[in-house]
Design an enzyme around this catalytic site. Structure first.
Site, PDB file in Angstrom:
ATOM      1  N   CYS A 219     141.245 -43.566 -76.567  1.00  0.00           N
ATOM      2  CA  CYS A 219     141.040 -44.146 -77.895  1.00  0.00           C
ATOM      3  C   CYS A 219     142.410 -44.284 -78.573  1.00  0.00           C
ATOM      4  O   CYS A 219     143.423 -43.821 -78.035  1.00  0.00           O
ATOM      5  CB  CYS A 219     140.153 -43.222 -78.730  1.00  0.00           C
ATOM      6  SG  CYS A 219     140.917 -41.600 -78.930  1.00  0.00           S
TER       7      CYS A 219
ATOM      8  N   HIS B  59     143.844 -33.202 -82.023  1.00  0.00           N
ATOM      9  CA  HIS B  59     142.720 -32.637 -82.789  1.00  0.00           C
ATOM     10  C   HIS B  59     143.180 -31.689 -83.900  1.00  0.00           C
ATOM     11  O   HIS B  59     142.352 -31.048 -84.537  1.00  0.00           O
ATOM     12  CB  HIS B  59     141.739 -31.951 -81.841  1.00  0.00           C
ATOM     13  CG  HIS B  59     142.421 -31.174 -80.764  1.00  0.00           C
ATOM     14  ND1 HIS B  59     142.669 -31.681 -79.520  1.00  0.00           N
ATOM     15  CD2 HIS B  59     142.960 -29.947 -80.788  1.00  0.00           C
ATOM     16  CE1 HIS B  59     143.318 -30.784 -78.802  1.00  0.00           C
ATOM     17  NE2 HIS B  59     143.499 -29.721 -79.544  1.00  0.00           N
TER      18      HIS B  59
ATOM     19  N   CYS C 179     145.523 -36.866 -84.917  1.00  0.00           N
ATOM     20  CA  CYS C 179     144.928 -38.189 -85.124  1.00  0.00           C
ATOM     21  C   CYS C 179     144.688 -38.391 -86.625  1.00  0.00           C
ATOM     22  O   CYS C 179     144.147 -37.502 -87.298  1.00  0.00           O
ATOM     23  CB  CYS C 179     143.606 -38.298 -84.371  1.00  0.00           C
ATOM     24  SG  CYS C 179     142.792 -39.868 -84.704  1.00  0.00           S
TER      25      CYS C 179
ATOM     26  N   HIS D  13     135.456 -25.296 -81.868  1.00  0.00           N
ATOM     27  CA  HIS D  13     136.358 -26.379 -81.434  1.00  0.00           C
ATOM     28  C   HIS D  13     137.602 -26.397 -82.330  1.00  0.00           C
ATOM     29  O   HIS D  13     137.493 -26.227 -83.556  1.00  0.00           O
ATOM     30  CB  HIS D  13     135.624 -27.718 -81.515  1.00  0.00           C
ATOM     31  CG  HIS D  13     136.365 -28.839 -80.854  1.00  0.00           C
ATOM     32  ND1 HIS D  13     137.412 -29.496 -81.468  1.00  0.00           N
ATOM     33  CD2 HIS D  13     136.241 -29.393 -79.626  1.00  0.00           C
ATOM     34  CE1 HIS D  13     137.878 -30.430 -80.644  1.00  0.00           C
ATOM     35  NE2 HIS D  13     137.191 -30.389 -79.514  1.00  0.00           N
TER      36      HIS D  13
ATOM     37  N   GLU E  96     139.357 -28.717 -83.558  1.00  0.00           N
ATOM     38  CA  GLU E  96     139.308 -29.671 -84.677  1.00  0.00           C
ATOM     39  C   GLU E  96     138.502 -29.088 -85.845  1.00  0.00           C
ATOM     40  O   GLU E  96     138.912 -29.192 -87.015  1.00  0.00           O
ATOM     41  CB  GLU E  96     138.670 -30.992 -84.223  1.00  0.00           C
ATOM     42  CG  GLU E  96     138.608 -32.005 -85.358  1.00  0.00           C
ATOM     43  CD  GLU E  96     137.783 -33.241 -85.025  1.00  0.00           C
ATOM     44  OE1 GLU E  96     137.648 -33.587 -83.832  1.00  0.00           O
ATOM     45  OE2 GLU E  96     137.272 -33.863 -85.972  1.00  0.00           O
TER      46      GLU E  96
ATOM     47  N   CYS F 215     134.397 -40.830 -85.970  1.00  0.00           N
ATOM     48  CA  CYS F 215     135.296 -41.978 -85.836  1.00  0.00           C
ATOM     49  C   CYS F 215     134.634 -43.100 -85.045  1.00  0.00           C
ATOM     50  O   CYS F 215     133.723 -42.873 -84.263  1.00  0.00           O
ATOM     51  CB  CYS F 215     136.645 -41.547 -85.276  1.00  0.00           C
ATOM     52  SG  CYS F 215     136.876 -41.907 -83.578  1.00  0.00           S
TER      53      CYS F 215
END
Ligand code: F3S
Length: 297
Positions: free
Chosen positions: A14, A81, A103, A131, A133, A197
């Site tokens: 991505c 992340h 990102c 996680h 992120e 996203c």
């Protein structure tokens, strides 16, 4: 007889992952002693969640450390992340050169969490609490503000008048909506920031369609990649003959036995050379006169 391999149009890297890799390669290209600061180039945790891509970056001179304690000098790349606010402060305190490859969509989720909590909203974070992120998003919430990460916690919340919802960028829309429904039942005021996203939504939509028409479905990407695991779950729910694999080495002829159409999708952190390797191996196993390969969208 003709066999078909259909690949989702959006499969693979991505925007945020391409950007993070470009930043890492550029940093490695500049060498260790740039800015007059000696020391290694390291990322705090893997730059992206794909072990094979991380290995290639290591060959280019970008190492990986698991905690700030392991860093004494040099350049530190923040992964796509993100990292927690406290890790970032600790890095700043060490005086190392910070190269930020977070990102921008993850940064957006961090900013919403911070702003909502400053405005007095309790925060609902939709995502996997362990996680990196999600940990980074939670770390931007002001101290003392209630944080909920499960529907059960939202439903049991007491004394909260207003809540703001932010989402891990790789979650499904359905999961977000189950939190929104629970929050609307519980709190008089709810603000929702859909921080899923577009890259995630697109990959999930295409994979859903393809899993429905393929005889066998291959989901390519790291086992540590949240978005790839989610694609595998989605595809498995539609097509029981779904395999999540990291590389072509895991393929076997029995996986495509009796199948005429093989579907291939890949997470946002899966490199193009992994996808190409899987296609080559599938063609090798499928010994027939005609194999059509085309995109699915
Ligand atoms: Fe960024 Fe979305 Fe990729 S959040 S890292 S563009 S999956």
């Amino acid at each position: 007889m003709t066999k078909k391999i259909l690949i989702t149009k959006s499969a693979g890297f991505c925007f945020g992952v391409k950007r993070a890799i470009a930043i890492a390669v550029e940093t490695a290209g500049k060498g260790e002693a740039e800015d007059g600061k000696e020391g290694p180039i390291q990322s705090l945790g893997p730059i992206i969640h794909n072990p094979q891509a991380v290995e290639r970056l290591q060959e280019k001179g970008v190492g990986v450390v698991e905690s700030v304690d392991e860093i004494a000098c040099g350049k530190v790349i923040i992964p796509s992340h993100g990292v927690t606010r406290s890790d970032r402060s600790a890095l700043e305190g060490k005086g190392v050169t910070i190269v930020d490859a977070t990102c921008p969509f993850v940064t957006k989720a961090q900013e919403h969490a911070k702003a909502l909590s400053r405005d007095g909203y309790a925060i609902v974070v939709v995502g996997e609490p362990d996680h990196p992120e999600v940990k980074s998003i939670i770390s931007y919430i002001e101290k003392g503000v209630p944080v909920f990460t499960t529907v059960a916690e939202v439903s049991a919340a007491k004394g909260v008048r207003k809540a703001g919802i932010v989402v891990q960028t790789t979650q499904t829309f359905d999961n977000l909506m189950s939190f929104v429904a629970a929050a609307m039942r519980r709190f008089p005021e709810v603000r929702v920031f859909n921080t899923i996203c577009n890259a995630t939504t697109l990959r999930q939509q295409e994979s859903t369609g393809l899993a429905g028409l393929a005889d066998v479905m291959f989901v390519l990407g790291g086992y540590n990649s949240a978005n790839t695991r989610r694609l595998a779950e989605i595809c498995k729910a539609i097509n029981s003959r779904t395999y999540h694999i990291e590389t072509e080495r895991e393929l076997s002829p029995s996986m495509i036995e009796g199948a005429s159409v093989a579907g291939v999708t890949a997470g946002a952190s899966t490199p193009p050379w992994i996808i190409a390797g899987v296609l080559d191996r599938l063609k090798e196993f499928w010994k027939c006169d005609r194999i059509e390969v085309s995109f699915y969208r």
